[in-house]
Scaffold this motif. Sequence first.
Motif, PDB file in Angstrom:
ATOM      1  N   ARG A  72       0.837  -1.201   0.000  1.00 33.80           N
ATOM      2  CA  ARG A  72       0.000   0.000   0.000  1.00 33.80           C
ATOM      3  C   ARG A  72       0.872   1.251   0.000  1.00 33.80           C
ATOM      4  O   ARG A  72       0.694   2.161  -0.803  1.00 33.80           O
ATOM      5  N   THR A  73       1.870   1.256   0.891  1.00 36.35           N
ATOM      6  CA  THR A  73       2.751   2.422   0.988  1.00 36.35           C
ATOM      7  C   THR A  73       3.530   2.644  -0.303  1.00 36.35           C
ATOM      8  O   THR A  73       3.611   3.766  -0.803  1.00 36.35           O
ATOM      9  N   ASN A  74       4.106   1.574  -0.850  1.00 36.31           N
ATOM     10  CA  ASN A  74       4.911   1.730  -2.064  1.00 36.31           C
ATOM     11  C   ASN A  74       4.071   2.217  -3.246  1.00 36.31           C
ATOM     12  O   ASN A  74       4.519   3.046  -4.045  1.00 36.31           O
ATOM     13  N   PHE A  75       2.837   1.726  -3.342  1.00 34.44           N
ATOM     14  CA  PHE A  75       1.946   2.206  -4.410  1.00 34.44           C
ATOM     15  C   PHE A  75       1.570   3.669  -4.189  1.00 34.44           C
ATOM     16  O   PHE A  75       1.521   4.455  -5.140  1.00 34.44           O
ATOM     17  N   LEU A  76       1.308   4.031  -2.925  1.00 30.29           N
ATOM     18  CA  LEU A  76       0.965   5.425  -2.635  1.00 30.29           C
ATOM     19  C   LEU A  76       2.134   6.355  -2.951  1.00 30.29           C
ATOM     20  O   LEU A  76       1.944   7.481  -3.415  1.00 30.29           O
ATOM     21  N   MET A  77       3.368   5.854  -2.733  1.00 27.06           N
ATOM     22  CA  MET A  77       4.558   6.653  -3.065  1.00 27.06           C
ATOM     23  C   MET A  77       4.602   6.900  -4.576  1.00 27.06           C
ATOM     24  O   MET A  77       4.885   7.999  -5.031  1.00 27.06           O
ATOM     25  N   LEU A  87       3.357   5.736   4.841  1.00 27.27           N
ATOM     26  CA  LEU A  87       3.594   6.768   3.828  1.00 27.27           C
ATOM     27  C   LEU A  87       4.173   8.042   4.430  1.00 27.27           C
ATOM     28  O   LEU A  87       5.160   8.587   3.930  1.00 27.27           O
ATOM     29  N   LEU A  88       3.562   8.509   5.513  1.00 22.31           N
ATOM     30  CA  LEU A  88       3.981   9.776   6.107  1.00 22.31           C
ATOM     31  C   LEU A  88       5.429   9.704   6.615  1.00 22.31           C
ATOM     32  O   LEU A  88       6.198  10.657   6.442  1.00 22.31           O
ATOM     33  N   THR A  89       5.787   8.547   7.201  1.00 20.33           N
ATOM     34  CA  THR A  89       7.160   8.366   7.688  1.00 20.33           C
ATOM     35  C   THR A  89       8.121   8.518   6.507  1.00 20.33           C
ATOM     36  O   THR A  89       9.123   9.226   6.594  1.00 20.33           O
ATOM     37  N   LEU A  90       7.794   7.889   5.400  1.00 20.43           N
ATOM     38  CA  LEU A  90       8.677   7.915   4.228  1.00 20.43           C
ATOM     39  C   LEU A  90       8.799   9.327   3.653  1.00 20.43           C
ATOM     40  O   LEU A  90       9.877   9.779   3.299  1.00 20.43           O
ATOM     41  N   LEU A  91       7.653  10.013   3.575  1.00 21.28           N
ATOM     42  CA  LEU A  91       7.666  11.361   2.983  1.00 21.28           C
ATOM     43  C   LEU A  91       8.530  12.313   3.817  1.00 21.28           C
ATOM     44  O   LEU A  91       9.131  13.243   3.291  1.00 21.28           O
ATOM     45  N   LYS A  92       8.608  12.031   5.137  1.00 23.25           N
ATOM     46  CA  LYS A  92       9.339  12.937   6.038  1.00 23.25           C
ATOM     47  C   LYS A  92      10.830  12.611   6.148  1.00 23.25           C
ATOM     48  O   LYS A  92      11.603  13.435   6.621  1.00 23.25           O
ATOM     49  N   ILE A  93      11.230  11.412   5.706  1.00 16.42           N
ATOM     50  CA  ILE A  93      12.635  10.987   5.878  1.00 16.42           C
ATOM     51  C   ILE A  93      13.664  12.052   5.430  1.00 16.42           C
ATOM     52  O   ILE A  93      14.576  12.375   6.175  1.00 16.42           O
ATOM     53  N   PRO A  94      13.515  12.648   4.245  1.00 15.72           N
ATOM     54  CA  PRO A  94      14.556  13.583   3.781  1.00 15.72           C
ATOM     55  C   PRO A  94      14.710  14.818   4.665  1.00 15.72           C
ATOM     56  O   PRO A  94      15.757  15.466   4.653  1.00 15.72           O
ATOM     57  N   GLY A 111      10.492  -1.029  -6.602  1.00 13.11           N
ATOM     58  CA  GLY A 111      10.830  -0.300  -7.826  1.00 13.11           C
ATOM     59  C   GLY A 111       9.917   0.885  -8.092  1.00 13.11           C
ATOM     60  O   GLY A 111      10.161   1.676  -9.011  1.00 13.11           O
ATOM     61  N   LEU A 112       8.853   1.004  -7.300  1.00  9.29           N
ATOM     62  CA  LEU A 112       7.911   2.122  -7.470  1.00  9.29           C
ATOM     63  C   LEU A 112       8.085   3.141  -6.356  1.00  9.29           C
ATOM     64  O   LEU A 112       7.475   4.194  -6.364  1.00  9.29           O
ATOM     65  N   ARG A 113       8.902   2.762  -5.363  1.00 10.42           N
ATOM     66  CA  ARG A 113       8.977   3.550  -4.141  1.00 10.42           C
ATOM     67  C   ARG A 113      10.132   4.560  -4.198  1.00 10.42           C
ATOM     68  O   ARG A 113      11.271   4.261  -3.861  1.00 10.42           O
ATOM     69  N   PHE A 114       9.829   5.754  -4.671  1.00 12.68           N
ATOM     70  CA  PHE A 114      10.811   6.840  -4.682  1.00 12.68           C
ATOM     71  C   PHE A 114      10.128   8.065  -4.107  1.00 12.68           C
ATOM     72  O   PHE A 114       8.920   8.253  -4.289  1.00 12.68           O
ATOM     73  N   HIS A 115      10.898   8.901  -3.414  1.00 11.49           N
ATOM     74  CA  HIS A 115      10.310  10.122  -2.859  1.00 11.49           C
ATOM     75  C   HIS A 115       9.833  11.001  -4.031  1.00 11.49           C
ATOM     76  O   HIS A 115      10.540  11.131  -5.034  1.00 11.49           O
ATOM     77  N   PRO A 116       8.637  11.626  -3.914  1.00  8.76           N
ATOM     78  CA  PRO A 116       8.120  12.448  -5.017  1.00  8.76           C
ATOM     79  C   PRO A 116       9.113  13.526  -5.489  1.00  8.76           C
ATOM     80  O   PRO A 116       9.182  13.808  -6.689  1.00  8.76           O
TER      81      PRO A 116
END
Length: 264
Positions: free
Chosen positions: A40-45, A252-259, A129-134
């Motif tokens: 779910r998270t990787n697709f949302l990314m 998702l939110l954790t990933l978006l905030k990592i950078p 392979g779909l999971r990259f920061h926007p």
Amino acid sequence: MADNTALRLTLFLSVFAIMAIAEYCFPARLAKIQRSIRWRTNFLMMISGALLAKIVVPIGLVGIAFWVNEQQLGLMNITNATTIFSVITCLLLLDILIYWQHRLFHTMPILWRLHKVHHADSHVDTTSGLRFHPVEILLSLLVKAFAIITLGVPVIAVIIFEVLLNAFAIFNHANIRLPKAVDTFLSYIIITQRLHRIHHSQRVNETNSNYGFSVSWWDRIFGSFLSEANQPDENLTLGLKAYPATENNSRLLTLLKIPFKKIK
Ligand SMILES: [Zn+2]
């Protein structure tokens, strides 16, 4: 243009389905996190990246290529290169560009902040392979747009490149292990799943190798090719030490905030 989107979506879904079924039937490694949470998270990314790209560059790379060729801009148009020459040359140059872009995302600390979102995945499978920061997706889009304009990349080359890049990313992140002989043979031409898992290892010298997404030639030419990791494939520790396999680290939110997190 609409037909082009439909074709690309069909190709993407086909490659995705084939690799997802393959890794479901013959998984190379077992995940520590439930599939539904990671997927779910990787697709949302992927969707977040696609939306940001659509907002900033609504005409897309294919639209840019149409415009560039209409205006007869870029090296290929100025030099009146033949279509076949332009297509082959541009495909190779774009792939080398993506190789160096990936390498730069590993070596420049500010870019690594973005790219480590991809590497923080505790398990590697088709959806990785779909999971990259926007923002990484957006930067990559701008780099490719710049290349298309300066080179005058033909529309067909842009379509082929985008389809291949996508297909290869899904292919080499798949959680499968090819038979040894097939893997060895293919690794002379392309980056196999085993080679790409070395790139996702927690060991720094292994992460900083095998940057290619498609062919393994650039890694061999530019000295970053690593055929074997320190550990056998089945024992490789994947992901990043700072992001262990927890549910929270897969949100998702954790990933978006990592950078934007302070580095201790
Ligand atoms: Zn990487």
